[in-house]
Design an enzyme around this catalytic site. Structure first.
Site, PDB file in Angstrom:
ATOM      1  CB  CYS A   1     -37.020  50.424  -3.873  1.00  0.00           C
ATOM      2  SG  CYS A   1     -37.812  49.135  -2.899  1.00  0.00           S
TER       3      CYS A   1
ATOM      4  CE  LYS B   1     -23.675  57.690  38.602  1.00  0.00           C
ATOM      5  NZ  LYS B   1     -24.245  58.203  37.381  1.00  0.00           N
TER       6      LYS B   1
ATOM      7  CB  CYS C   1     -40.493  47.718  -6.304  1.00  0.00           C
ATOM      8  SG  CYS C   1     -40.286  49.440  -5.820  1.00  0.00           S
TER       9      CYS C   1
HETATM   10  S1  IVH Z   1     -25.473  61.517  44.862  1.00  0.00           S
HETATM   11  C1  IVH Z   1     -22.617  65.057  45.744  1.00  0.00           C
HETATM   12  N1  IVH Z   1     -26.997  59.411  44.418  1.00  0.00           N
HETATM   13  O1  IVH Z   1     -25.344  60.574  39.229  1.00  0.00           O
HETATM   14  C2  IVH Z   1     -23.171  63.799  45.165  1.00  0.00           C
HETATM   15  N2  IVH Z   1     -26.341  60.703  42.538  1.00  0.00           N
HETATM   16  O2  IVH Z   1     -22.545  60.955  38.478  1.00  0.00           O
HETATM   17  C3  IVH Z   1     -24.521  63.979  44.631  1.00  0.00           C
HETATM   18  N3  IVH Z   1     -27.277  59.900  40.405  1.00  0.00           N
HETATM   19  O3  IVH Z   1     -25.325  64.078  39.343  1.00  0.00           O
HETATM   20  C4  IVH Z   1     -25.010  62.839  43.837  1.00  0.00           C
HETATM   21  N4  IVH Z   1     -28.427  58.218  41.228  1.00  0.00           N
HETATM   22  O4  IVH Z   1     -27.486  62.872  38.590  1.00  0.00           O
HETATM   23  C5  IVH Z   1     -26.343  60.438  43.856  1.00  0.00           C
HETATM   24  N5  IVH Z   1     -28.395  57.549  44.192  1.00  0.00           N
HETATM   25  C6  IVH Z   1     -27.743  58.576  43.650  1.00  0.00           C
HETATM   26  C7  IVH Z   1     -27.772  58.816  42.255  1.00  0.00           C
HETATM   27  C8  IVH Z   1     -27.059  59.896  41.734  1.00  0.00           C
HETATM   28  C9  IVH Z   1     -28.113  58.892  40.125  1.00  0.00           C
HETATM   29  C10 IVH Z   1     -26.719  60.813  39.397  1.00  0.00           C
HETATM   30  C11 IVH Z   1     -26.860  62.273  39.703  1.00  0.00           C
HETATM   31  C12 IVH Z   1     -25.454  62.785  39.810  1.00  0.00           C
HETATM   32  C13 IVH Z   1     -24.715  61.797  38.959  1.00  0.00           C
HETATM   33  C14 IVH Z   1     -23.270  61.736  39.336  1.00  0.00           C
END
Ligand code: IVH
Length: 713
Positions: free
Chosen positions: A434, A132, A437
């Site tokens: 300060c 993520k 100083c």
């Molecule tokens: S899928 C309908 N895959 O996390 C689902 N999101 O908390 C669409 N994000 O808005 C999202 N890595 O900004 C997906 N591998 C990943 C992700 C990811 C980061 C973010 C994205 C999303 C948020 C959701």
């Protein structure tokens, strides 16, 4: 019972009336956080605290479904798009993900999927795991393989049109390759690497501009610029992982789609893969978490997605998130400890920085005993724009505090546990003198906003020993005079003993050779080595000399610009001194490309001070800054004049900054991304999308060896 009492009561103990009050409070509070996070790119709570508030909201709604509000945060993602940009309605909404925090939540997710899809407990269920990415999501619309429009998520239904800004991202193909659907909306995450984030913040600080709290905010702030030229200077990246409207689906699984996205020309995350069964899923989480610190970009968990797209469709959505995916977050790198005291450090420019002295505690595998407290306002619970942070809670000595360490970033005190505050504690009094100083310490009003600036500064200048020592350290540091053997410790000791008070004294240390040899830790040989490494610096490159002076806002890049513009120190000094301390006409310096009024004023103020001019004169009696060749000076055309060069991949002989410096000294300009204007790409091993783009655009590509020859090395 007050609203505050209700806010701390466990969900299961709330009665209906209390639940209604609490849902109202949470709706307002979460909406406020969303606004600061999505619209201003400046959150005031940690992600963990935000997730806690959202979870509390859904838990209360689950207990009292009839109390769910029309403005419930559960039905909302993000925040309405800003008025600054044109709006784009997403053909398919951009929704969010539900969170799992532990293995039980993950098992519940899998069981839910099986129940909804009417799968037996032992039937195969392929799950695709992805990191993520901690950035901001964007949707890119391609028609007949050509990028036509790009948008931020906004509130999920309507986003901001940032097409021109997205166009500057290297990872984002303008044209797709292969057989692509006529209409194809690709979605993914725009992010900034940690290294680029650190470099950007250094530049921001050098230019007197605000620094970003983390790579995510830097990416968001960079993408949501009205001027795409600013975005182009910020190195953003993109991982594709999802899609919106698609005229014909090119694959029928998540994994198949990721493969296709890669074929079409997108970057996808290399850690993503198919998983089977709960053990593999949990192992994937652990494996990715292990790699988290070394990835070079921020991730805050992993995402599990049902691999079959048919099954995804069957499962569908519930309010703001799909039933077929879940985010498994990493535990926040936070810990609780006691704040034993607040100490003030005085920096080179006189800034008083409060530092928290903590009872040592392990955060994310590292023992932390100090953390930054930023400035007086931060301690008082006031943010950069004057808005409350931590809901206005101040930080006091003796408090129990929450410490957070995010990636490589220095530890921060993010919150205070008020119920553990000692009864006799008093608000912290930020010093108005300060501590080193004794000079007055003042907060200057910000020129633009008229509000008091956040930094409290000692007015003592060189009278202040702390500033003098910090300036000496800066003078001897690697990018300035780079004096081997003269590190921070030696400087502190020599200064304390009166051996050095200003930079010129370093070159007179040889007069104290006898005294030096008798110092603890110093012998015949080390003194000889030290004196020798000082001697070799009597001839010094002009940009290093200028940088070494430690003028506020003049970092290495600015020093280089000045040196190349003026060619000699005398010419620079004449121009700067000619301006005077409080003149309005700064053009002698602001005429230089890349130098703005804040930097120009700082330089003029430096030379307007008699003690600074004396220190410079004393130094010039000891060292000779070399003349710097000015590009195009004397009508002499430099060999690479007019070229725009991009370095990509790993260089083996030179570091990239050195290669860029060399290119610039030969009259070329260097750029971070390949465009039609690029004239030459120097590609080393591992070069990826930039190399590809260069060949698409028919730009000349050479390897490092050929480059060195061309540069006459
Ligand atoms: S899928 C309908 N895959 O996390 C689902 N999101 O908390 C669409 N994000 O808005 C999202 N890595 O900004 C997906 N591998 C990943 C992700 C990811 C980061 C973010 C994205 C999303 C948020 C959701």
């Amino acid at each position: 019972m007050t609203a505050e009492d209700i806010a701390t009561k466990p969900v299961r103990k709330l009665d209906e009336a209390e639940a209604a009050i609490e849902l109202e409070r949470l709706a307002t509070e979460i909406a406020g956080h969303d606004k600061r996070y999505y619209e201003k790119d400046a959150p005031t709570v940690t992600d963990a605290e935000y997730d806690r508030l959202r979870k509390r909201n859904t838990d209360i709604e689950a207990r009292f479904p009839t109390l769910k509000r029309p403005d419930s945060p559960s039905d909302r993602v993000g925040a309405a798009p800003s008025e600054k940009f044109e709006k784009v309605r997403h053909a398919v909404p951009m929704l969010s993900l539900d969170n799992a925090f532990d293995e039980e939540d993950v098992a519940d997710f899998l069981a839910r999927v099986r129940r909804f899809a009417k799968l037996e407990d032992d039937a195969d269920l392929a799950i695709f795991g992805e990191p993520k990415i901690d950035g901001l999501s964007a949707s890119l619309r391609y028609e007949k393989g050509v990028f036509v429009q790009g948008a931020t998520r906004g509130d999920g239904y309507e986003g901001e049109d940032v097409t021109r800004n997205l166009n500057t991202i290297d990872d984002l193909p303008e044209k797709l390759t292969g057989k692509v659907p006529d209409i194809f909306e690709v979605r993914g995450e725009v992010y900034m690497s940690r290294a680029d984030f650190t470099a950007l913040n250094e530049r921001q600080a050098e230019d007197g501009k605000p620094v970003f709290a983390n790579p995510r905010n830097a990416a968001a702030g960079s993408l949501r610029q009205l001027d795409p030229r600013i975005t182009a200077r910020r190195p953003l990246k993109f991982f594709a992982y999802s899609w919106g409207e698609v005229s014909e689906m090119p694959a029928d699984t998540q994994s198949g789609m990721i493969e296709k996205l890669e074929k079409f020309g997108f970057s996808t995350n290399p850690l993503s893969r198919c998983l089977n069964g709960v053990e593999e899923i949990i192992a994937f989480h652990a494996e990715v978490e292990k790699q988290r610190a070394s990835l070079g970009y921020d991730i805050d968990g992993v995402v599990y997605k049902v691999d079959s797209l048919a099954l995804q469709e069957q499962l569908g959505f519930v309010s703001r998130s799909p039933r077929w995916a879940i985010a498994h977050k990493f535990p926040a790198e936070q810990a609780t400890t006691i704040l034993d005291g607040i100490e003030i450090q005085v920096g080179r420019t006189g800034a008083l920085t409060p530092v928290a002295r903590l009872r040592p505690v392990t955060v994310g595998g590292v023992v932390v005993s100090n953390a930054t407290l930023h400035n007086a306002d931060y301690i008082a619970g006031i943010g950069n724009d004057g808005e409350p942070i931590r809901e206005g809670r101040d930080i006091r000595e003796g408090d129990t505090v929450i410490i957070q360490r995010a990636g490589d970033v220095i530890p921060q005190v993010v919150d205070v546990l008020l119920d553990q505050r000692p009864k006799d504690s008093k608000p912290y009094q930020f010093p108005d003198k300060c501590p080193v100083c004794g000079s007055h310490a003042v907060r200057e009003p910000d020129e633009k906003t008229g509000r008091l600036g956040s930094v409290t500064r000692c007015t003592g200048g060189l009278v202040c020993a702390a500033q003098a020592v910090e300036r000496l350290k800066h003078f001897a540091s690697r990018m300035a005079f780079d004096i081997e053997g003269l590190g921070d410790k030696q400087i502190e000791a020599f200064h304390a003993d009166g051996l050095i008070a200003q930079p010129a004294d370093i070159f007179r240390l040889k007069d104290h050779e006898g005294a030096l040899k008798t110092r603890e830790g110093f012998g015949e040989k080390s003194v000889a080595n030290l004196l020798a490494s000082i001697e070799v610096r009597r001839d010094i490159a002009l940009d290093r000399f200028i940088y070494g002076l430690g003028i506020r806002h003049v970092g290495e890049t600015t020093a280089r610009l000045i040196a190349r513009h003026f060619g000699t120190f005398a010419a620079f000094r004449e121009a700067a001194q000619g301006i005077g301390g409080d003149a309005d006409d700064l053009s002698a310096l602001t005429d230089i490309d890349g130098i703005g009024p804040i930097v120009a004023r700082a330089i003029a103020e430096f030379f307007a001070e008699g003690h600074n001019r004396d220190a410079v004169d004393a130094l010039l009696a000891e060292v000779t800054p070399q003349e710097m060749e000015r590009p195009g000076a004397d009508g002499a055309e430099l060999p690479l004049a007019g070229q725009i060069i991009v370095f990509t991949g790993a260089l083996e002989v030179m570091t990239r900054p050195d290669a860029e410096k060399l290119a610039e000294s030969l009259g070329a300009k260097t750029a971070g991304s390949v465009s039609k204007k690029t004239t030459l790409v120097v590609a080393g091993p591992g070069a990826g999308s930039k190399l590809k783009k260069a060949s698409e655009l028919g730009i000349e590509v050479i390897d490092e060896q050929a480059w060195l020859e061309r540069a006459g090395q």
